[in-house]
Design a protein around this motif. Sequence first.
Motif, PDB file in Angstrom:
ATOM      1  N   LEU A 194     -69.903 -41.129  48.162  1.00 13.54           N
ATOM      2  CA  LEU A 194     -68.901 -41.070  47.050  1.00 13.54           C
ATOM      3  C   LEU A 194     -69.384 -40.664  45.125  1.00 13.54           C
ATOM      4  O   LEU A 194     -70.291 -41.620  45.394  1.00 13.54           O
ATOM      5  CB  LEU A 194     -67.706 -41.836  45.657  1.00 13.54           C
ATOM      6  N   PRO A 195     -69.873 -40.025  44.757  1.00 17.01           N
ATOM      7  CA  PRO A 195     -70.603 -39.302  43.217  1.00 17.01           C
ATOM      8  C   PRO A 195     -70.881 -40.871  42.555  1.00 17.01           C
ATOM      9  O   PRO A 195     -70.096 -41.581  42.388  1.00 17.01           O
ATOM     10  CB  PRO A 195     -69.733 -38.956  42.711  1.00 17.01           C
ATOM     11  N   SER A 196     -71.936 -40.531  42.171  1.00 15.73           N
ATOM     12  CA  SER A 196     -72.895 -42.521  41.159  1.00 15.73           C
ATOM     13  C   SER A 196     -72.127 -41.635  40.045  1.00 15.73           C
ATOM     14  O   SER A 196     -72.851 -42.899  39.880  1.00 15.73           O
ATOM     15  CB  SER A 196     -74.242 -41.692  41.930  1.00 15.73           C
ATOM     16  N   ASP A 197     -71.881 -40.770  40.001  1.00 18.22           N
ATOM     17  CA  ASP A 197     -71.434 -40.738  38.144  1.00 18.22           C
ATOM     18  C   ASP A 197     -69.788 -40.977  38.226  1.00 18.22           C
ATOM     19  O   ASP A 197     -69.301 -40.480  37.338  1.00 18.22           O
ATOM     20  CB  ASP A 197     -71.533 -39.826  37.935  1.00 18.22           C
ATOM     21  N   GLY A 198     -69.493 -41.691  39.401  1.00 20.25           N
ATOM     22  CA  GLY A 198     -67.823 -42.393  40.073  1.00 20.25           C
ATOM     23  C   GLY A 198     -67.619 -43.157  39.540  1.00 20.25           C
ATOM     24  O   GLY A 198     -68.382 -44.083  39.393  1.00 20.25           O
ATOM     25  N   PHE A 199     -66.550 -43.562  39.530  1.00 27.34           N
ATOM     26  CA  PHE A 199     -66.042 -45.204  39.505  1.00 27.34           C
ATOM     27  C   PHE A 199     -64.932 -45.374  40.886  1.00 27.34           C
ATOM     28  O   PHE A 199     -63.673 -45.819  40.203  1.00 27.34           O
ATOM     29  CB  PHE A 199     -65.918 -45.743  38.085  1.00 27.34           C
ATOM     30  N   PRO A 200     -65.763 -45.777  42.059  1.00 28.20           N
ATOM     31  CA  PRO A 200     -64.043 -46.272  42.892  1.00 28.20           C
ATOM     32  C   PRO A 200     -63.521 -47.541  42.403  1.00 28.20           C
ATOM     33  O   PRO A 200     -64.326 -48.244  42.719  1.00 28.20           O
ATOM     34  CB  PRO A 200     -65.090 -46.641  44.166  1.00 28.20           C
ATOM     35  N   ASN A 201     -62.308 -47.310  41.922  1.00 23.76           N
ATOM     36  CA  ASN A 201     -61.749 -48.405  42.132  1.00 23.76           C
ATOM     37  C   ASN A 201     -60.509 -48.523  43.124  1.00 23.76           C
ATOM     38  O   ASN A 201     -60.908 -49.186  44.081  1.00 23.76           O
ATOM     39  CB  ASN A 201     -61.011 -47.422  40.441  1.00 23.76           C
ATOM     40  N   GLY A 202     -59.363 -48.290  42.599  1.00 23.34           N
ATOM     41  CA  GLY A 202     -58.318 -48.488  44.308  1.00 23.34           C
ATOM     42  C   GLY A 202     -58.553 -48.135  45.402  1.00 23.34           C
ATOM     43  O   GLY A 202     -59.317 -47.318  45.397  1.00 23.34           O
ATOM     44  N   LEU A 203     -57.910 -48.634  46.749  1.00 23.16           N
ATOM     45  CA  LEU A 203     -58.594 -48.680  47.962  1.00 23.16           C
ATOM     46  C   LEU A 203     -57.303 -49.059  49.248  1.00 23.16           C
ATOM     47  O   LEU A 203     -56.652 -49.879  48.670  1.00 23.16           O
ATOM     48  CB  LEU A 203     -59.174 -48.635  48.709  1.00 23.16           C
ATOM     49  N   ALA A 204     -56.906 -47.705  49.227  1.00 21.82           N
ATOM     50  CA  ALA A 204     -55.676 -48.146  50.231  1.00 21.82           C
ATOM     51  C   ALA A 204     -56.060 -47.270  51.342  1.00 21.82           C
ATOM     52  O   ALA A 204     -56.959 -46.152  51.362  1.00 21.82           O
ATOM     53  CB  ALA A 204     -54.542 -47.207  50.139  1.00 21.82           C
ATOM     54  N   LEU A 205     -55.417 -47.595  53.033  1.00 19.94           N
ATOM     55  CA  LEU A 205     -55.813 -46.833  54.223  1.00 19.94           C
ATOM     56  C   LEU A 205     -54.645 -46.742  55.075  1.00 19.94           C
ATOM     57  O   LEU A 205     -53.977 -47.489  54.844  1.00 19.94           O
ATOM     58  CB  LEU A 205     -56.008 -48.318  54.907  1.00 19.94           C
ATOM     59  N   ASP A 206     -54.765 -45.883  54.870  1.00 19.30           N
ATOM     60  CA  ASP A 206     -53.478 -44.564  56.181  1.00 19.30           C
ATOM     61  C   ASP A 206     -53.994 -44.885  57.607  1.00 19.30           C
ATOM     62  O   ASP A 206     -55.052 -43.960  57.909  1.00 19.30           O
ATOM     63  CB  ASP A 206     -52.769 -43.507  55.852  1.00 19.30           C
ATOM     64  N   GLU A 207     -53.145 -45.936  58.776  1.00 15.79           N
ATOM     65  CA  GLU A 207     -53.827 -46.243  59.412  1.00 15.79           C
ATOM     66  C   GLU A 207     -53.703 -45.172  60.346  1.00 15.79           C
ATOM     67  O   GLU A 207     -54.780 -44.966  61.451  1.00 15.79           O
ATOM     68  CB  GLU A 207     -54.239 -47.795  60.259  1.00 15.79           C
ATOM     69  N   ARG A 208     -52.654 -44.769  60.360  1.00 11.42           N
ATOM     70  CA  ARG A 208     -52.655 -43.606  61.612  1.00 11.42           C
ATOM     71  C   ARG A 208     -52.777 -42.397  61.378  1.00 11.42           C
ATOM     72  O   ARG A 208     -53.226 -41.418  63.183  1.00 11.42           O
ATOM     73  CB  ARG A 208     -50.579 -43.620  60.818  1.00 11.42           C
ATOM     74  N   ARG A 209     -53.445 -41.835  60.516  1.00 10.46           N
ATOM     75  CA  ARG A 209     -54.016 -40.854  60.335  1.00 10.46           C
ATOM     76  C   ARG A 209     -56.099 -40.262  59.615  1.00 10.46           C
ATOM     77  O   ARG A 209     -56.309 -40.870  60.104  1.00 10.46           O
ATOM     78  CB  ARG A 209     -53.854 -39.886  58.398  1.00 10.46           C
ATOM     79  N   GLY A 210     -56.028 -41.917  60.235  1.00  8.76           N
ATOM     80  CA  GLY A 210     -57.267 -43.265  60.265  1.00  8.76           C
ATOM     81  C   GLY A 210     -58.249 -42.604  59.035  1.00  8.76           C
ATOM     82  O   GLY A 210     -59.548 -42.228  58.632  1.00  8.76           O
ATOM     83  N   VAL A 211     -57.327 -43.009  57.818  1.00  8.82           N
ATOM     84  CA  VAL A 211     -58.239 -41.884  56.189  1.00  8.82           C
ATOM     85  C   VAL A 211     -58.070 -42.772  55.365  1.00  8.82           C
ATOM     86  O   VAL A 211     -56.877 -43.885  55.791  1.00  8.82           O
ATOM     87  CB  VAL A 211     -57.526 -41.087  56.193  1.00  8.82           C
ATOM     88  N   LEU A 212     -58.350 -42.921  55.046  1.00  9.50           N
ATOM     89  CA  LEU A 212     -59.066 -44.280  53.676  1.00  9.50           C
ATOM     90  C   LEU A 212     -58.611 -42.921  52.276  1.00  9.50           C
ATOM     91  O   LEU A 212     -59.120 -42.003  52.086  1.00  9.50           O
ATOM     92  CB  LEU A 212     -60.046 -44.685  52.899  1.00  9.50           C
ATOM     93  N   TYR A 213     -57.738 -43.615  50.971  1.00  7.66           N
ATOM     94  CA  TYR A 213     -57.987 -43.356  49.958  1.00  7.66           C
ATOM     95  C   TYR A 213     -58.918 -44.150  48.780  1.00  7.66           C
ATOM     96  O   TYR A 213     -58.558 -45.118  48.666  1.00  7.66           O
ATOM     97  CB  TYR A 213     -56.744 -42.648  49.804  1.00  7.66           C
ATOM     98  N   SER A 214     -58.543 -43.723  48.003  1.00 11.39           N
ATOM     99  CA  SER A 214     -60.340 -44.314  47.025  1.00 11.39           C
ATOM    100  C   SER A 214     -59.677 -43.508  45.475  1.00 11.39           C
ATOM    101  O   SER A 214     -59.816 -42.151  45.106  1.00 11.39           O
ATOM    102  CB  SER A 214     -61.495 -43.831  47.000  1.00 11.39           C
ATOM    103  N   ALA A 215     -59.387 -44.490  44.186  1.00 12.26           N
ATOM    104  CA  ALA A 215     -59.922 -43.914  43.328  1.00 12.26           C
ATOM    105  C   ALA A 215     -60.665 -43.722  42.594  1.00 12.26           C
ATOM    106  O   ALA A 215     -60.745 -44.976  42.498  1.00 12.26           O
ATOM    107  CB  ALA A 215     -57.998 -44.911  42.558  1.00 12.26           C
ATOM    108  N   ASP A 216     -60.703 -42.567  41.364  1.00 10.31           N
ATOM    109  CA  ASP A 216     -62.474 -42.368  40.550  1.00 10.31           C
ATOM    110  C   ASP A 216     -61.252 -42.719  39.780  1.00 10.31           C
ATOM    111  O   ASP A 216     -61.003 -41.784  39.063  1.00 10.31           O
ATOM    112  CB  ASP A 216     -63.132 -41.645  41.084  1.00 10.31           C
TER     113      ASP A 216
END
Length: 326
Positions: A141-163
């Motif tokens: 993820l962008p080095s000038d960002g700040f990934p914080n909260g994280l969640a997984l939607d396993e059915r779709r096989g994707v992660l969501y990350s809050a910057d």
Amino acid sequence: MSRLPRLAGVTAAVLALGLLTTAPAAGGEPTVSDPRVVAHFDFAKGQTPENIALEPDGSADLTFFFARKVVNVTREGIKRSIATLPAVANPDTPVIGAAVVTGIARAYDGTLYVNYATGTRKTGIWRIARDGSAPRQIAKLPSDGFPNGLALDERRGVLYSADSVRGTVWRVPIKDGKPEAWATGPELEPGTGPDAAGVGVNGLRFHHNAVWVSNSDAGTLLRIPVRENGSAGAIRTKATGLTGIDDFGFAERHRDTVLAALVTANQVVRVRPNGTHAVVLTGDDGLSNPTAVAVRGRTAYVTSAAYFTQEDPNLLLARVHQRARG
């Protein structure tokens, strides 16, 4: 040199201020009682629990923000180290400066995913396998960002990350790790006023086919539906006036009722589906700057990082039950 003497200053920069509105408890809604601290941690060693993922046996996997660690804690308070994220030379994480481990998500097979914010190419999502092997970066993820909260939607096989500094929710397929700016907009961005900490979207949960997020600077709780094609729907504000909101969890037996950690106010609040909210836990119950809430059945788990008190970071458990209608 230890970064810990800077804790009070840097954490003040990642939290926002707002106004807290409360309302009396209504019949038939969840109440929280019998709080008890089951594990205490060492602030001087950077053991500042930031986020929670729950295991099937009722134990909790916690991220230690400044120590760069993931640990497992049983309901009886027994602690076990799971992994340590690699050290980074000259970290330059926005707002913080230090390399920190933030959100955590657990897959059904026991694989853990964590956000690692460093200000370098190591910023991104890291996988922690069950076999005890070293953590591995699966998405940059962008080095000038700040990934914080994280969640997984396993059915779709994707992660969501809050910057939190770019005001973005990233969508990251597990298979290829290629991030997509899934949701953006002013509702997710950091504030710009004199009281703003420069931290927007923060906590994140996937719940009933929607991504729910908090915005620390705005003091808001937001819902973003996931459309059939996987794209983001319109961002809707579910609650306002939440002082220093960090991460949150859902009371499982009550569809959209949230228990949210207000780190600066040193409170956990119950947020009703209509947006009103009331305090359910305070410092008198053992909180010390709470950062996250997770709920399993009739038990709420609350991490306290002690960012401001600098005393007694801990894991607290409490009973969640339904108030009878009068």
